[in-house]
Structure formats: C-alpha cells, structure tokens
Design a protein around this motif. Structure first.
Motif, PDB file in Angstrom:
ATOM      1  N   MET A 188       0.585   6.192  -7.556  1.00  0.00           N
ATOM      2  CA  MET A 188      -0.276   7.005  -7.750  1.00  0.00           C
ATOM      3  C   MET A 188      -0.708   8.372  -7.705  1.00  0.00           C
ATOM      4  N   THR A 189      -0.266   9.299  -6.396  1.00  0.00           N
ATOM      5  CA  THR A 189       0.664  10.471  -5.832  1.00  0.00           C
ATOM      6  C   THR A 189       1.521  11.741  -6.560  1.00  0.00           C
ATOM      7  N   GLY A 190       2.885  10.463  -7.341  1.00  0.00           N
ATOM      8  CA  GLY A 190       3.597  10.672  -8.222  1.00  0.00           C
ATOM      9  C   GLY A 190       3.242  10.707  -9.649  1.00  0.00           C
ATOM     10  N   THR A 191       2.227   9.735 -10.299  1.00  0.00           N
ATOM     11  CA  THR A 191       1.461   9.842 -11.428  1.00  0.00           C
ATOM     12  C   THR A 191       0.570  11.322 -11.477  1.00  0.00           C
ATOM     13  N   ALA A 192       0.163  11.392 -10.409  1.00  0.00           N
ATOM     14  CA  ALA A 192      -1.313  12.432 -10.729  1.00  0.00           C
ATOM     15  C   ALA A 192      -0.093  13.625 -10.625  1.00  0.00           C
ATOM     16  N   LEU A 193       0.668  13.673  -9.983  1.00  0.00           N
ATOM     17  CA  LEU A 193       1.323  15.530  -9.839  1.00  0.00           C
ATOM     18  C   LEU A 193       1.926  14.988 -11.573  1.00  0.00           C
ATOM     19  N   ALA A 194       2.159  14.609 -11.736  1.00  0.00           N
ATOM     20  CA  ALA A 194       2.670  14.662 -13.189  1.00  0.00           C
ATOM     21  C   ALA A 194       1.500  15.019 -14.050  1.00  0.00           C
ATOM     22  N   ALA A 253       9.616  16.900 -10.884  1.00  0.00           N
ATOM     23  CA  ALA A 253      10.664  16.525  -9.519  1.00  0.00           C
ATOM     24  C   ALA A 253      10.206  16.264  -8.862  1.00  0.00           C
ATOM     25  N   VAL A 254       9.036  16.161  -7.881  1.00  0.00           N
ATOM     26  CA  VAL A 254       8.421  15.660  -6.769  1.00  0.00           C
ATOM     27  C   VAL A 254       7.966  14.172  -7.543  1.00  0.00           C
ATOM     28  N   ALA A 255       7.500  14.309  -8.583  1.00  0.00           N
ATOM     29  CA  ALA A 255       6.665  13.198  -8.594  1.00  0.00           C
ATOM     30  C   ALA A 255       7.962  12.126  -9.197  1.00  0.00           C
ATOM     31  N   TRP A 256       8.909  12.436  -9.865  1.00  0.00           N
ATOM     32  CA  TRP A 256      10.595  10.928  -9.920  1.00  0.00           C
ATOM     33  C   TRP A 256      10.868  11.021  -8.176  1.00  0.00           C
ATOM     34  N   THR A 257      10.974  11.893  -7.598  1.00  0.00           N
ATOM     35  CA  THR A 257      10.944  11.633  -6.086  1.00  0.00           C
ATOM     36  C   THR A 257      10.495  10.634  -5.752  1.00  0.00           C
ATOM     37  N   LEU A 258       8.499  10.913  -5.888  1.00  0.00           N
ATOM     38  CA  LEU A 258       8.147   9.115  -4.908  1.00  0.00           C
ATOM     39  C   LEU A 258       7.980   8.308  -5.865  1.00  0.00           C
ATOM     40  N   ALA A 259       8.245   8.224  -7.226  1.00  0.00           N
ATOM     41  CA  ALA A 259       8.701   6.763  -7.695  1.00  0.00           C
ATOM     42  C   ALA A 259       9.561   6.103  -7.349  1.00  0.00           C
ATOM     43  N   ALA A 260      10.966   7.496  -7.187  1.00  0.00           N
ATOM     44  CA  ALA A 260      12.171   6.692  -6.792  1.00  0.00           C
ATOM     45  C   ALA A 260      11.980   6.269  -5.415  1.00  0.00           C
ATOM     46  N   PRO A 319       0.562  -0.917   0.310  1.00  0.00           N
ATOM     47  CA  PRO A 319      -0.513   0.105   0.256  1.00  0.00           C
ATOM     48  C   PRO A 319       0.655   1.579  -0.094  1.00  0.00           C
ATOM     49  N   ARG A 320       1.738   1.212   0.830  1.00  0.00           N
ATOM     50  CA  ARG A 320       2.724   2.667   0.924  1.00  0.00           C
ATOM     51  C   ARG A 320       3.328   2.734  -0.629  1.00  0.00           C
ATOM     52  N   ALA A 321       3.826   1.764  -1.112  1.00  0.00           N
ATOM     53  CA  ALA A 321       4.515   2.264  -2.639  1.00  0.00           C
ATOM     54  C   ALA A 321       3.399   2.802  -3.901  1.00  0.00           C
ATOM     55  N   ALA A 322       2.322   1.654  -3.329  1.00  0.00           N
ATOM     56  CA  ALA A 322       1.331   2.141  -4.344  1.00  0.00           C
ATOM     57  C   ALA A 322       0.160   3.961  -4.143  1.00  0.00           C
TER      58      ALA A 322
END
Length: 114
Positions: free
Chosen positions: A44-50, A97-104, A37-40
């Motif tokens: 999801m937050t990162g893709t929404a921001l992107a 940048a935040v989206a990529w950070t969240l993905a990482a 759940p945490r990674a998901a």
C-alpha cells in the motif's frame, strides 16, 4: 487556465492503465491485510508513492509547455526552469525506486506469526 486543465486531463487519460494497476494493487493489498499485514502495508505504501510520482510527472509534463509562457517576462532564466524540471523528475524517480523496493520487500517477506 482551461487549456492547462485540458492538458492535465489528456495526460492523465494516457496514464489510465497505470492508474488502474496502482488502484487495483492498493485494493488487493487492503483485502489481504489480515493475512499478511506487513506485506500489505509495504504494498500500500509503495503504490501510494508510485501514484504520487505519477501525479508529479503528469503535472510537470502538462505544465511544461505553459511554463515557458509564464516564465516569459519574469526574472527566471531557462536554467532555472530546467532546474525545476530536473528536481521534480529526480523526486518522482526516487519515489518510484522506493515504491519498487517496497514491492520487492513485500514479495519476499514472511508472514507474521500470530
């Protein structure tokens, strides 16, 4: 107004591969919510921001040509118009940048223990 809508749609058509990748990433993260759940949530937050950044930059590109027409005869200078472009681009870049950070972070996060 029809020209502005056509401009936005033509710019979005060019962005379709990126839109498809973002939608697919969001959908896959939703499917994997129960497993990790945490990674998901991070994905999801990162893709929404992107996606928001993509929409911001697309609208800016689409209306950029029209902005000079609208600003002509108004009390806005070219510097003001450039400042608007700068601020919107800076916000879009920060969101990406935040989206990529969240993905990482999601990539290296451990599964939560049940």
């Amino acid at each position: 107004m029809a020209g502005a809508i056509a401009s936005i749609l033509s710019t979005l058509v060019v962005q379709l591969p990126l839109i498809a990748a973002l939608v697919a990433g969001f959908a896959l993260a939703m499917l994997r919510r129960r497993r990790n759940p945490r990674a998901a949530v991070l994905v999801m937050t990162g893709t929404a921001l992107a996606f928001v950044a993509l929409v911001l930059s697309t609208v800016l590109r689409s209306f950029g040509g029209f902005l000079n027409v609208f600003a002509h005869g108004m009390p806005y200078s070219g510097d003001t118009v450039n400042l608007v472009f700068l601020v919107v681009n800076a916000v879009a870049s920060l969101l990406v940048a935040v989206a990529w950070t969240l993905a990482a972070i999601a990539t290296i996060s451990r599964r939560s223990q049940r």
